[in-house]
Design a protein around this motif. Structure first.
Motif, mmCIF file in Angstrom:
data_model
loop_
_atom_site.group_PDB
_atom_site.id
_atom_site.type_symbol
_atom_site.label_atom_id
_atom_site.label_comp_id
_atom_site.label_asym_id
_atom_site.label_seq_id
_atom_site.Cartn_x
_atom_site.Cartn_y
_atom_site.Cartn_z
ATOM 1 N N ASP A 1 25.088 4.362 7.581
ATOM 2 C CA ASP A 1 24.078 3.298 7.736
ATOM 3 C C ASP A 1 24.721 2.042 8.311
ATOM 4 N N SER A 2 25.889 1.723 7.800
ATOM 5 C CA SER A 2 26.603 0.535 8.250
ATOM 6 C C SER A 2 27.057 0.683 9.694
ATOM 7 N N TYR A 3 27.600 1.856 10.030
ATOM 8 C CA TYR A 3 28.051 2.086 11.401
ATOM 9 C C TYR A 3 26.856 2.064 12.364
ATOM 10 N N TYR A 4 25.746 2.645 11.923
ATOM 11 C CA TYR A 4 24.525 2.620 12.733
ATOM 12 C C TYR A 4 24.116 1.181 13.032
ATOM 13 N N ARG A 5 24.229 0.329 12.035
ATOM 14 C CA ARG A 5 23.838 -1.073 12.218
ATOM 15 C C ARG A 5 24.714 -1.764 13.256
ATOM 16 N N ILE B 1 40.251 29.682 13.991
ATOM 17 C CA ILE B 1 40.161 28.438 13.224
ATOM 18 C C ILE B 1 38.748 28.285 12.698
ATOM 19 N N ASP B 2 38.626 28.019 11.422
ATOM 20 C CA ASP B 2 37.323 27.826 10.796
ATOM 21 C C ASP B 2 37.027 26.333 10.683
ATOM 22 N N VAL B 3 35.919 25.917 11.263
ATOM 23 C CA VAL B 3 35.445 24.544 11.100
ATOM 24 C C VAL B 3 34.050 24.613 10.488
ATOM 25 N N THR B 4 33.908 24.052 9.311
ATOM 26 C CA THR B 4 32.631 24.106 8.594
ATOM 27 C C THR B 4 32.111 22.694 8.365
ATOM 28 N N LYS B 5 30.869 22.454 8.760
ATOM 29 C CA LYS B 5 30.245 21.160 8.481
ATOM 30 C C LYS B 5 29.534 21.245 7.136
ATOM 31 N N ILE B 6 29.929 20.373 6.218
ATOM 32 C CA ILE B 6 29.389 20.397 4.859
ATOM 33 C C ILE B 6 28.669 19.081 4.580
ATOM 34 N N LYS B 7 27.419 19.168 4.188
ATOM 35 C CA LYS B 7 26.688 17.976 3.781
ATOM 36 C C LYS B 7 27.047 17.668 2.329
ATOM 37 N N ILE B 8 27.666 16.514 2.098
ATOM 38 C CA ILE B 8 28.095 16.180 0.736
ATOM 39 C C ILE B 8 27.154 15.183 0.062
ATOM 40 N N GLY B 9 26.139 14.738 0.784
ATOM 41 C CA GLY B 9 25.184 13.802 0.200
ATOM 42 C C GLY B 9 24.368 13.135 1.289
ATOM 43 N N GLU B 10 23.650 12.099 0.898
ATOM 44 C CA GLU B 10 22.864 11.314 1.853
ATOM 45 C C GLU B 10 23.152 9.830 1.657
ATOM 46 N N SER B 11 23.032 9.092 2.735
ATOM 47 C CA SER B 11 23.223 7.646 2.673
ATOM 48 C C SER B 11 21.986 6.983 2.053
ATOM 49 N N PHE B 12 22.067 5.696 1.837
ATOM 50 C CA PHE B 12 20.937 4.959 1.267
ATOM 51 C C PHE B 12 19.686 5.117 2.128
ATOM 52 N N GLN B 13 19.854 5.146 3.450
ATOM 53 C CA GLN B 13 18.725 5.274 4.364
ATOM 54 C C GLN B 13 18.402 6.731 4.710
ATOM 55 N N GLY B 14 19.033 7.675 3.998
ATOM 56 C CA GLY B 14 18.679 9.074 4.153
ATOM 57 C C GLY B 14 19.435 9.840 5.215
ATOM 58 N N ARG B 15 20.509 9.275 5.755
ATOM 59 C CA ARG B 15 21.309 10.003 6.742
ATOM 60 C C ARG B 15 22.243 10.974 6.030
ATOM 61 N N LYS C 1 29.342 -3.950 5.011
ATOM 62 C CA LYS C 1 28.968 -3.289 3.759
ATOM 63 C C LYS C 1 28.014 -2.111 3.986
ATOM 64 N N THR C 2 27.517 -1.551 2.886
ATOM 65 C CA THR C 2 26.399 -0.617 2.992
ATOM 66 C C THR C 2 25.151 -1.440 3.311
ATOM 67 N N VAL C 3 23.992 -0.816 3.361
ATOM 68 C CA VAL C 3 22.763 -1.570 3.634
ATOM 69 C C VAL C 3 21.788 -1.438 2.464
ATOM 70 N N SER C 4 22.321 -1.146 1.298
ATOM 71 C CA SER C 4 21.482 -0.820 0.147
ATOM 72 C C SER C 4 20.808 -2.040 -0.470
ATOM 73 N N SER C 5 19.804 -1.763 -1.274
ATOM 74 C CA SER C 5 19.116 -2.770 -2.072
ATOM 75 C C SER C 5 19.001 -2.232 -3.497
ATOM 76 N N HIS C 6 19.375 -3.048 -4.473
ATOM 77 C CA HIS C 6 19.366 -2.599 -5.867
ATOM 78 C C HIS C 6 18.823 -3.678 -6.787
ATOM 79 N N SER C 7 18.234 -3.239 -7.876
ATOM 80 C CA SER C 7 17.781 -4.146 -8.927
ATOM 81 C C SER C 7 18.328 -3.661 -10.264
ATOM 82 N N ILE C 8 18.569 -4.600 -11.173
ATOM 83 C CA ILE C 8 19.059 -4.253 -12.499
ATOM 84 C C ILE C 8 18.498 -5.249 -13.503
ATOM 85 N N THR C 9 18.163 -4.746 -14.679
ATOM 86 C CA THR C 9 17.616 -5.601 -15.735
ATOM 87 C C THR C 9 18.734 -6.030 -16.675
#
Length: 421
Positions: A214-218, A137-151, A233-241
């Motif tokens: 990030d949310s589960y960690y919180r 059985i092949d089990v491969t851990k694949i990083k598909i991205g990072e969370s807002f806090q870098g996890r 929710k997520t723990v992100s912070s965003h700004s928009i003009t």
């Protein structure tokens, strides 16, 4: 390895004061007409209450009330002539019992699938699980991205005979931090996949145990004022003009993962501005969340036969679309699969899962993953599960129900998958 992470978890939890839910109560409300539903929604929005479950007309809505607002809430409910029944009399008491059970389970010498685990423990388990896959059985851990806090956002790909091309099934767990039974069920299901050879005969499985770390960690590992067992929710912070560059909007209270997908996303009222504190805030723009972007990109890059999104709670098999009363063209086929799945679940312990169109069981919603995968990515077999329970404990499902909830999910999903054309 588990003992090391257990010590870290206890140390972090001892620092500062986590959000206190002592005296918070959860109420059941059942609007029977459109007028009652409208008044209830207006009241909940005005009082900024945490809606745990928003049901359709004739279905239960569950709402958590701060003890400081209790008298006001009950008075307003009486004025709009809606009955309230107590579902949970003290959220804080349930939380403390759950936390005690979690710590006891973490002391086990071997990994305990019948308890809840911190994010650190889950991440360590993923590494061990990948390294110790059974022969063949092949089990491969694949990083598909990072969370807002870098996890790291990690996906586990489980398959047999990887040289043989098979249809792919993508499953995401842990979209909302407070839904602890979702990641716990992911680990149980992954352990089943490597234990049951027949599960890997037809499909390649791509599973994200915690898509919103990030949310589960919180809710688990975080210390001090950051720790909040019921953070959603997520723990992100965003700004928009906006206004042709004359005004900047900033939201620093996170975004609901479930409402941020693509053109199913619905923006805020430009005159009123964004309601950043809302539990279902969809973000300042679509695809704003790095976690949502990661699963989007992985889905687009993969030939997907089925997409499954696993939540709690409510005991339901949920079918798209959610953003409109219009059902998908192949709704009858999905309904048949959902009914087969619910029947298999019921055979385990007698729990009956409702099956149906999301607006008929809950309420209309925008920006959901299964709507995007089904409509935009043409993954016809896109659906969601809401695991145990129906409302006795809600997000605070006791540890002694983890194992049976996992068994139900395994039975239900495998029955559904075996019914795919």
């Amino acid at each position: 390895m588990m003992d090391v992470y257990f010590i870290i978890f206890l140390g972090l939890s001892a620092v500062g004061a986590a959000k206190n839910y002592d005296g918070y109560q959860v109420f059941k409300i059942k609007p029977e007409a459109e007028g009652q539903m409208e008044k209830l929604r207006e009241l909940l929005k005005d009082m900024r209450l945490d809606v745990w479950k928003e049901g359709a007309i004739g279905q239960e809505t569950h709402v958590m009330v701060n003890p400081k607002l209790l008298v006001k809430f009950l008075h307003k409910m009486q004025k709009i002539d809606l009955q309230t029944d107590v579902m949970i009399s003290d959220v804080g008491a349930l939380e403390r019992a759950e936390s005690k059970a979690m710590k006891q389970g973490s002391e086990s010498a071997s990994f305990d699938y019948s308890t809840y685990h911190s994010l650190a423990e889950i991440e360590a388990w993923m590494t061990d699980f990948t390294a110790n896959a059974p022969s063949g059985i092949d089990v491969t851990k694949i990083k598909i991205g990072e969370s807002f806090q870098g996890r790291d956002l990690n996906l586990l790909k489980v398959e047999r005979n990887p040289s043989v091309t098979k249809p792919n099934i993508i499953m995401i767990f842990g979209s909302h931090g407070r839904e602890w039974i979702s990641p716990a069920t992911a680990l149980t299901f992954l352990n089943y996949l490597v234990s049951e050879a027949s599960a890997l005969t037809t499909y390649s499985w791509h599973i994200v145990p915690v898509i919103n770390p990030d949310s589960y960690y919180r809710t688990t590992d975080a210390a001090g004022e950051e720790k909040d067992r019921l953070w959603r929710k997520t723990v992100s912070s965003h700004s928009i003009t906006v206004n042709n560059g004359t005004k900047t909007l900033t939201c620093s209270e996170g975004v609901d993962f479930d409402h941020n997908f693509g053109r199913m996303w619905v923006g805020y009222d430009e005159k009123a501005g964004p309601d950043c504190s809302s539990e279902t805030f969809s973000g300042l723009e679509p695809w704003s969340e790095t976690e949502v972007q990661a699963i989007r990109d992985y889905v687009i890059s993969t030939n997907v036969a089925a997409f499954v999104d696993i939540h709690s709670y409510g005991e339901m098999v949920l079918l798209p679309y959610s953003y409109t009363m219009t059902k998908v063209p192949h709704f009858d086929e999905l309904m048949e699969l959902g009914t087969i799945s619910a029947s298999a679940i019921e055979s385990i312990d007698g729990h009956t899962y409702a099956v149906g169109h999301i607006p008929d069981l809950l309420t209309m919603a925008h920006g959901l993953a299964i709507d995007w995968t089904c409509k935009d990515e043409h993954i016809l077999f896109s659906l969601a599960y809401a695991l145990r329970d129906k409302g006795e404990f809600g997000f605070l499902l006791p540890r002694d129900q983890i194992q049976i909830a996992g068994e139900e999910f395994i039975a239900g999903v495998m029955a559904m998958v075996n019914g795919l054309p």
